[in-house]
Write a protein that holds these residues in place. Structure first.
Motif, PDB file in Angstrom:
ATOM      1  N   THR A  89       8.451   0.136  -6.855  1.00  0.00           N
ATOM      2  CA  THR A  89       7.733   1.230  -7.520  1.00  0.00           C
ATOM      3  C   THR A  89       7.314   0.858  -8.940  1.00  0.00           C
ATOM      4  OG1 THR A  89       9.866   2.203  -8.157  1.00  0.00           O
ATOM      5  CG2 THR A  89       8.816   3.049  -6.153  1.00  0.00           C
ATOM      6  N   GLU A  90       8.104   0.035  -9.604  1.00  0.00           N
ATOM      7  CA  GLU A  90       7.740  -0.374 -10.964  1.00  0.00           C
ATOM      8  C   GLU A  90       6.456  -1.202 -10.964  1.00  0.00           C
ATOM      9  OE1 GLU A  90       9.549  -2.901 -14.774  1.00  0.00           O
ATOM     10  OE2 GLU A  90      10.780  -2.510 -13.002  1.00  0.00           O
ATOM     11  N   SER A  91       6.363  -2.177 -10.060  1.00  0.00           N
ATOM     12  CA  SER A  91       5.146  -2.989  -9.997  1.00  0.00           C
ATOM     13  C   SER A  91       3.972  -2.180  -9.452  1.00  0.00           C
ATOM     14  CB  SER A  91       5.379  -4.239  -9.144  1.00  0.00           C
ATOM     15  OG  SER A  91       5.840  -3.910  -7.848  1.00  0.00           O
ATOM     16  N   ALA A  92       4.251  -1.156  -8.627  1.00  0.00           N
ATOM     17  CA  ALA A  92       3.175  -0.278  -8.159  1.00  0.00           C
ATOM     18  C   ALA A  92       2.595   0.518  -9.324  1.00  0.00           C
ATOM     19  CB  ALA A  92       3.698   0.667  -7.086  1.00  0.00           C
ATOM     20  N   ARG A  93       3.453   1.019 -10.199  1.00  0.00           N
ATOM     21  CA  ARG A  93       2.967   1.729 -11.396  1.00  0.00           C
ATOM     22  C   ARG A  93       2.170   0.784 -12.296  1.00  0.00           C
ATOM     23  NH1 ARG A  93       8.388   3.836 -11.015  1.00  0.00           N
ATOM     24  NH2 ARG A  93       8.339   6.043 -10.370  1.00  0.00           N
ATOM     25  N   ALA A  94       2.643  -0.453 -12.417  1.00  0.00           N
ATOM     26  CA  ALA A  94       1.926  -1.435 -13.236  1.00  0.00           C
ATOM     27  C   ALA A  94       0.542  -1.712 -12.652  1.00  0.00           C
ATOM     28  CB  ALA A  94       2.737  -2.721 -13.340  1.00  0.00           C
ATOM     29  N   TRP A  95       0.435  -1.731 -11.320  1.00  0.00           N
ATOM     30  CA  TRP A  95      -0.867  -1.955 -10.674  1.00  0.00           C
ATOM     31  C   TRP A  95      -1.827  -0.815 -11.003  1.00  0.00           C
ATOM     32  CZ3 TRP A  95      -4.198   0.408  -7.300  1.00  0.00           C
ATOM     33  CH2 TRP A  95      -5.179  -0.393  -6.705  1.00  0.00           C
ATOM     34  N   TRP A  96      -1.362   0.425 -10.882  1.00  0.00           N
ATOM     35  CA  TRP A  96      -2.222   1.564 -11.206  1.00  0.00           C
ATOM     36  C   TRP A  96      -2.652   1.519 -12.674  1.00  0.00           C
ATOM     37  CZ3 TRP A  96      -4.702   4.314  -7.835  1.00  0.00           C
ATOM     38  CH2 TRP A  96      -4.160   4.598  -6.580  1.00  0.00           C
ATOM     39  N   ALA A  97      -1.722   1.203 -13.563  1.00  0.00           N
ATOM     40  CA  ALA A  97      -2.044   1.142 -14.991  1.00  0.00           C
ATOM     41  C   ALA A  97      -3.053   0.032 -15.273  1.00  0.00           C
ATOM     42  CB  ALA A  97      -0.774   0.932 -15.809  1.00  0.00           C
ATOM     43  N   LEU A 156       0.829  -1.209   0.000  1.00  0.00           N
ATOM     44  CA  LEU A 156       0.000   0.000   0.000  1.00  0.00           C
ATOM     45  C   LEU A 156       0.861   1.257   0.000  1.00  0.00           C
ATOM     46  CD1 LEU A 156      -3.012  -0.770   2.382  1.00  0.00           C
ATOM     47  CD2 LEU A 156      -2.942  -0.799  -0.115  1.00  0.00           C
ATOM     48  N   ASN A 157       1.932   1.250   0.767  1.00  0.00           N
ATOM     49  CA  ASN A 157       2.828   2.409   0.781  1.00  0.00           C
ATOM     50  C   ASN A 157       3.452   2.638  -0.593  1.00  0.00           C
ATOM     51  OD1 ASN A 157       2.372   3.033   3.454  1.00  0.00           O
ATOM     52  ND2 ASN A 157       4.123   1.860   4.211  1.00  0.00           N
ATOM     53  N   LEU A 158       3.772   1.560  -1.285  1.00  0.00           N
ATOM     54  CA  LEU A 158       4.324   1.686  -2.634  1.00  0.00           C
ATOM     55  C   LEU A 158       3.303   2.312  -3.578  1.00  0.00           C
ATOM     56  CD1 LEU A 158       6.165  -1.742  -2.858  1.00  0.00           C
ATOM     57  CD2 LEU A 158       7.256   0.504  -3.051  1.00  0.00           C
ATOM     58  N   LEU A 159       2.045   1.897  -3.467  1.00  0.00           N
ATOM     59  CA  LEU A 159       1.006   2.486  -4.314  1.00  0.00           C
ATOM     60  C   LEU A 159       0.849   3.975  -4.028  1.00  0.00           C
ATOM     61  CD1 LEU A 159      -1.842  -0.200  -4.333  1.00  0.00           C
ATOM     62  CD2 LEU A 159      -0.091   0.218  -6.055  1.00  0.00           C
ATOM     63  N   VAL A 160       0.835   4.327  -2.765  1.00  0.00           N
ATOM     64  CA  VAL A 160       0.687   5.733  -2.389  1.00  0.00           C
ATOM     65  C   VAL A 160       1.868   6.553  -2.903  1.00  0.00           C
ATOM     66  CG1 VAL A 160       0.625   7.329  -0.432  1.00  0.00           C
ATOM     67  CG2 VAL A 160      -0.758   5.240  -0.386  1.00  0.00           C
ATOM     68  N   VAL A 198      -5.330  10.421  -9.758  1.00  0.00           N
ATOM     69  CA  VAL A 198      -5.860  10.034  -8.452  1.00  0.00           C
ATOM     70  C   VAL A 198      -6.100  11.288  -7.616  1.00  0.00           C
ATOM     71  CG1 VAL A 198      -5.341   8.816  -6.295  1.00  0.00           C
ATOM     72  CG2 VAL A 198      -4.712   7.800  -8.498  1.00  0.00           C
ATOM     73  N   SER A 199      -7.233  11.342  -6.939  1.00  0.00           N
ATOM     74  CA  SER A 199      -7.529  12.450  -6.036  1.00  0.00           C
ATOM     75  C   SER A 199      -8.214  11.907  -4.787  1.00  0.00           C
ATOM     76  CB  SER A 199      -8.424  13.488  -6.724  1.00  0.00           C
ATOM     77  OG  SER A 199      -9.667  12.909  -7.093  1.00  0.00           O
ATOM     78  N   HIS A 200      -8.373  12.768  -3.787  1.00  0.00           N
ATOM     79  CA  HIS A 200      -9.052  12.407  -2.539  1.00  0.00           C
ATOM     80  C   HIS A 200      -8.468  11.134  -1.926  1.00  0.00           C
ATOM     81  CE1 HIS A 200     -11.955  14.837  -4.873  1.00  0.00           C
ATOM     82  NE2 HIS A 200     -12.310  15.331  -3.688  1.00  0.00           N
ATOM     83  N   LEU A 201      -7.157  11.007  -1.986  1.00  0.00           N
ATOM     84  CA  LEU A 201      -6.508   9.813  -1.451  1.00  0.00           C
ATOM     85  C   LEU A 201      -6.427   9.910   0.067  1.00  0.00           C
ATOM     86  CD1 LEU A 201      -3.523   7.950  -2.976  1.00  0.00           C
ATOM     87  CD2 LEU A 201      -3.529   8.430  -0.529  1.00  0.00           C
ATOM     88  N   ASP A 202      -6.832   8.833   0.731  1.00  0.00           N
ATOM     89  CA  ASP A 202      -6.823   8.812   2.194  1.00  0.00           C
ATOM     90  C   ASP A 202      -6.357   7.437   2.657  1.00  0.00           C
ATOM     91  OD1 ASP A 202      -7.240   9.785   4.803  1.00  0.00           O
ATOM     92  OD2 ASP A 202      -9.213   8.836   4.878  1.00  0.00           O
ATOM     93  N   ARG A 203      -5.523   7.431   3.672  1.00  0.00           N
ATOM     94  CA  ARG A 203      -4.995   6.169   4.213  1.00  0.00           C
ATOM     95  C   ARG A 203      -5.431   6.035   5.661  1.00  0.00           C
ATOM     96  NH1 ARG A 203      -0.186   2.930   3.781  1.00  0.00           N
ATOM     97  NH2 ARG A 203      -0.531   1.167   5.189  1.00  0.00           N
ATOM     98  N   VAL A 204      -6.143   4.946   5.952  1.00  0.00           N
ATOM     99  CA  VAL A 204      -6.543   4.633   7.321  1.00  0.00           C
ATOM    100  C   VAL A 204      -6.172   3.180   7.582  1.00  0.00           C
ATOM    101  CG1 VAL A 204      -8.425   4.446   8.969  1.00  0.00           C
ATOM    102  CG2 VAL A 204      -8.448   6.287   7.266  1.00  0.00           C
TER     103      VAL A 204
END
Length: 256
Positions: free
Chosen positions: A94-102, A4-8, A16-22
């Motif tokens: 970070t590379e796999s995090a970008r791939a997840w978002w894509a 999750l930290n990598l995605l953030v 992405v907007s209104h991002l919130d972490r709880v």
């Protein structure tokens, strides 16, 4: 760093907007830009899954159905972004995090199109354990060339059991035309004189028995597609046993 930290950490590179972490949950709004110029916002929640996978779902099922196997939304509302069983893609850097978002963007873009077209617009995705067999079939088809791979990914190839002449065989068809058969239980091609479906074989009508190792590859492809069909049929049958019905958002659905 956690998945999750990598995605953030790379979220600012995406719409992405209104991002919130709880705790172990991240919520955000993701704006999906369509080719028409339309921008469709989705409110998404992401949470950690097993083996550093990240599970995403709508915060509330408003734009998407709560569950639809044909739209690759699981029974718990989570998105089948990748085939976890057949093609694991954990978020480990970070590379796999970008791939997840894509991948999430692509998935939601397909969902917007599906809502308008009332059919799944992309390549055929297998359900459940059938994904393992589809991935195997695609690997074999890739060896035989891009045209056959395209037929596999778009669901244009079909298999059926053929009991004629007292022999059990699995038949492979494309657009109603028989490409070849394998016999059971030996799983060998029944006709090595039929043209190889690879580009060269299609062009020159070269018999598949004279086309390198392609006879063995095609036999393995036929078996993988047949196993995929059996796994898909079982998946749908299990849903029917649970009295799960079609969500009504697509015109064609095996649960209708």
């Amino acid at each position: 760093m956690s998945s999750l930290n990598l995605l953030v950490s790379v979220a600012s590179e995406f719409p992405v907007s209104h991002l919130d972490r709880v705790a172990d949950r991240v919520t955000f709004q993701l704006a999906i830009a369509m080719a028409s110029g339309e921008v469709v916002p989705f409110k998404i929640a992401a949470s950690p899954g097993p083996a550093q996978h990240v599970i995403a779902r709508e915060i509330e099922p408003k734009r998407l159905p709560a569950f639809c196997p044909e739209r690759h939304i699981n029974s718990d509302g989570s998105f089948c972004i990748n085939w976890i069983q057949g093609d694991p893609r954990p978020v480990v850097d970070t590379e796999s995090a970008r791939a997840w978002w894509a991948s999430l963007e692509d998935y939601l873009r397909l969902q917007v199109a599906a809502s308008k077209l009332r059919r799944w617009p992309g390549p055929a995705w297998a359900h459940g354990h059938a994904a393992e067999y589809q991935r195997s079939a695609e690997a074999h088809a890739r060896t035989l060339g891009e045209p056959l791979l395209s037929q596999v990914t778009h669901g244009s190839l079909t298999t059926r059991l053929d009991y004629r002449r007292g022999h059990n065989r699995i038949e492979l068809r494309a657009n109603g035309e028989v490409l070849n058969r394998i016999n059971l239980p030996f799983r060998k091609l029944t006709n090595l004189q039929m043209p190889c479906p690879c580009p060269e074989g299609t062009k020159t009508k070269r018999p598949i028995g004279q086309c390198g190792q392609h006879a063995e590859v095609l036999a393995a492809l036929i078996e993988s597609l047949h196993r995929r069909k059996k796994a898909e049929d079982k998946y749908i049958a299990d849903l029917r046993k649970k009295h799960i019905r079609c969500c009504g958002t697509l015109d064609r659905c095996p649960l209708k």
